[in-house]
Scaffold this motif. Structure first.
Motif, short mmCIF file in Angstrom:
data_model
loop_
_atom_site.label_atom_id
_atom_site.label_comp_id
_atom_site.label_asym_id
_atom_site.label_seq_id
_atom_site.Cartn_x
_atom_site.Cartn_y
_atom_site.Cartn_z
N SER A 254 1.00 -1.13 0.05
CA SER A 254 0.00 0.29 -0.18
C SER A 254 0.98 1.00 -0.28
N ARG A 255 0.06 2.82 -0.11
CA ARG A 255 0.76 4.03 -0.21
C ARG A 255 0.23 4.54 0.96
N LEU A 256 0.77 5.55 1.16
CA LEU A 256 -0.76 6.46 2.05
C LEU A 256 -0.62 8.18 1.34
N ILE A 257 -2.12 8.56 1.23
CA ILE A 257 -2.35 9.57 1.55
C ILE A 257 -2.48 10.56 2.09
N SER A 258 -1.13 10.95 2.96
CA SER A 258 -0.99 11.86 4.24
C SER A 258 -2.26 13.28 4.53
N ASP A 259 -3.48 13.11 5.28
CA ASP A 259 -3.49 14.40 5.36
C ASP A 259 -5.22 14.38 4.40
N ALA A 260 -5.64 13.29 4.37
CA ALA A 260 -6.73 14.29 3.01
C ALA A 260 -7.73 14.35 3.67
N THR A 261 -8.80 15.15 3.38
CA THR A 261 -10.23 15.30 3.21
C THR A 261 -10.90 14.51 3.16
N VAL A 262 -11.65 13.98 3.80
CA VAL A 262 -12.70 12.72 3.76
C VAL A 262 -13.99 13.45 4.19
N ILE A 263 -15.08 13.79 3.25
CA ILE A 263 -16.41 14.57 3.47
C ILE A 263 -17.05 12.98 3.28
N LEU A 264 -17.86 12.80 4.53
CA LEU A 264 -18.93 11.93 4.51
C LEU A 264 -20.12 12.29 4.78
N GLY A 265 -21.46 12.60 4.33
CA GLY A 265 -22.57 13.63 4.75
C GLY A 265 -22.40 14.92 5.70
N GLN A 266 -22.32 14.58 6.53
CA GLN A 266 -21.87 16.32 7.66
C GLN A 266 -20.40 15.54 8.20
N LEU A 267 -20.47 14.49 7.91
CA LEU A 267 -18.90 14.70 8.89
C LEU A 267 -17.66 15.02 7.55
N LYS A 268 -16.93 15.95 8.28
CA LYS A 268 -15.40 16.37 7.85
C LYS A 268 -14.38 16.14 8.31
N VAL A 269 -13.88 15.07 8.17
CA VAL A 269 -12.25 14.84 8.75
C VAL A 269 -11.30 14.82 8.07
N ARG A 270 -9.82 14.74 8.21
CA ARG A 270 -8.14 15.01 7.89
C ARG A 270 -7.95 13.49 8.46
N ILE A 271 -7.74 12.97 7.68
CA ILE A 271 -6.91 11.60 8.11
C ILE A 271 -6.31 10.87 7.52
N ASP A 272 -4.60 10.06 7.42
CA ASP A 272 -4.13 9.84 6.40
C ASP A 272 -5.17 8.60 5.86
N VAL A 273 -5.59 8.19 4.28
CA VAL A 273 -5.70 7.14 3.48
C VAL A 273 -4.79 6.18 3.04
N PRO A 274 -5.30 5.39 3.42
CA PRO A 274 -4.20 3.89 2.10
C PRO A 274 -4.74 3.74 0.99
N LEU A 275 -4.00 3.22 0.44
CA LEU A 275 -4.34 3.13 -1.13
C LEU A 275 -3.52 1.56 -1.03
N VAL A 276 -4.71 0.49 -1.17
CA VAL A 276 -4.34 -0.20 -1.41
C VAL A 276 -3.86 -0.76 -2.89
N SER A 277 -2.55 -1.78 -2.57
CA SER A 277 -2.52 -2.32 -4.10
C SER A 277 -3.59 -3.40 -4.47
N ASP A 278 -4.33 -3.34 -5.43
CA ASP A 278 -5.30 -4.45 -5.78
C ASP A 278 -5.34 -4.47 -7.33
N ARG A 279 -6.59 -5.53 -7.25
CA ARG A 279 -5.93 -6.10 -8.92
C ARG A 279 -7.90 -5.58 -9.39
#
Length: 313
Positions: A254-279
């Motif tokens: 995996s790789r890592l997207i550091s300090d990414a802004t994630v928005i889900l409905g009313q929630l906004k959060v900044r977290i590290d998001v793994p980028l998973v190698s997949d087929r």
């Protein structure tokens, strides 16, 4: 509709990431069902324990074939599973000689053994009948060291009603739909409604401004993106090399997207998001990644037959 379309999203403080995935993921190509559907007739209630890094792994205690074990609560799993190490320690169970295939978190096909019929019960919930579970062929270190003997798919526990995963309250409850939805009112942030597709529940939101269809996956410690997905490809340049993750099929780079802004409905959060190698794979219920316990730990999740509603503190 894009989950970011709220007018004033709430902002949560950053959460330190610990990429670690136990979930096998929901393979839409596999249609094997339990021969004896489970039911929480008369209701059920069982405590949820959280262990592991930042206490993100949700477990319940139960018995399989009369032997006690901790079980992972995994909304990303299409069926109940036994860990290989635990299956081999059950005196009353044996491999049936039949096999099945599941798709793991990296879209890899993983062979499973179909075991003989065994009883399943959860503490405080009561007997759930008998199942013919699938069992992993090898024990991965995560489940073994945490003492996890298997995986429970909570959406299978109360057909026709609702199952509530109340993480702040520390319990899983079977309720009728009206009482279950009433639990959402006491929480200030709505993540919206995840729509069922196959056995998965998919929530639409955004990561770094890129629309993403994410499976609600309580078996995943971290929210992540698949590298082959449209948002994953668009954000590869924002990522850096990270440590491997663990899935049913083994280690996943995996790789890592550091300090990414994630928005889900009313929630906004900044977290590290793994980028998973997949087929890359064509699936009827295709997703771009998962919403994991880094986001869901403070939430109440109401699982209904056709949709899932989520509200968080």
């Amino acid at each position: 509709m894009l989950g970011a379309a709220c007018s004033s999203p709430h902002v949560r403080a950053p959460i330190e990431e610990e990429p670690f995935v136990l979930s096998p993921g929901p393979p839409p190509s596999v249609r094997e069902a339990l021969e004896h559907p489970l039911s929480a007739a008369g209701g059920g209630r069982t405590p949820i324990q959280r262990v592991g890094a930042q206490r993100r792994v949700p477990l319940v205690h139960g018995t399989i074939a009369g032997r006690g074990t901790m079980l992972l609560l995994d909304t990303g799993a299409y069926d109940h599973l036994l860990e290989g190490w635990f299956a081999h320690e059950l005196a009353d169970a044996e491999a049936s000689g039949k096999t099945a295939a599941v798709i793991d978190h990296a879209n890899r096909t993983v062979a499973m053994d179909r075991w003989s019929e065994v009883s399943l019960a959860l503490d405080g919930w009561g007997p759930l009948g008998t199942i013919r579970p699938l069992a992993t062929r090898d024990a991965t270190m995560g489940p073994f060291t945490l003492g996890i003997g298997g995986i429970v798919s909570p959406q299978k526990l109360n057909p026709g009603g609702a199952v509530v995963l109340d993480f702040p309250g520390g319990e899983m409850v079977a309720e009728d739909l009206a009482h279950a939805e009433a639990r959402l009112g006491g929480h200030r942030v709505s993540l919206g409604t995840a729509i069922r597709c196959g056995t998965a529940y998919i929530l639409t939101g955004s990561i770094e401004g890129k629309e993403a269809r994410l499976i609600v996956d309580t078996g995943a410690a971290a929210t992540d993106l698949k590298a082959t997905s449209a948002p994953g490809r668009a954000l590869t340049g924002r990522s850096a090399v990270a440590r491997d993750m663990v899935a049913v099929g083994g280690a996943v780079t995996s790789r890592l997207i550091s300090d990414a802004t994630v928005i889900l409905g009313q929630l906004k959060v900044r977290i590290d998001v793994p980028l998973v190698s997949d087929r890359a794979a064509m699936m009827r219920c295709a997703s771009d990644g998962v919403v994991g316990m880094d986001v869901l730990a403070s939430c109440v999740v109401v699982i209904e037959p056709n949709e899932m509603r989520i509200a968080c503190d």
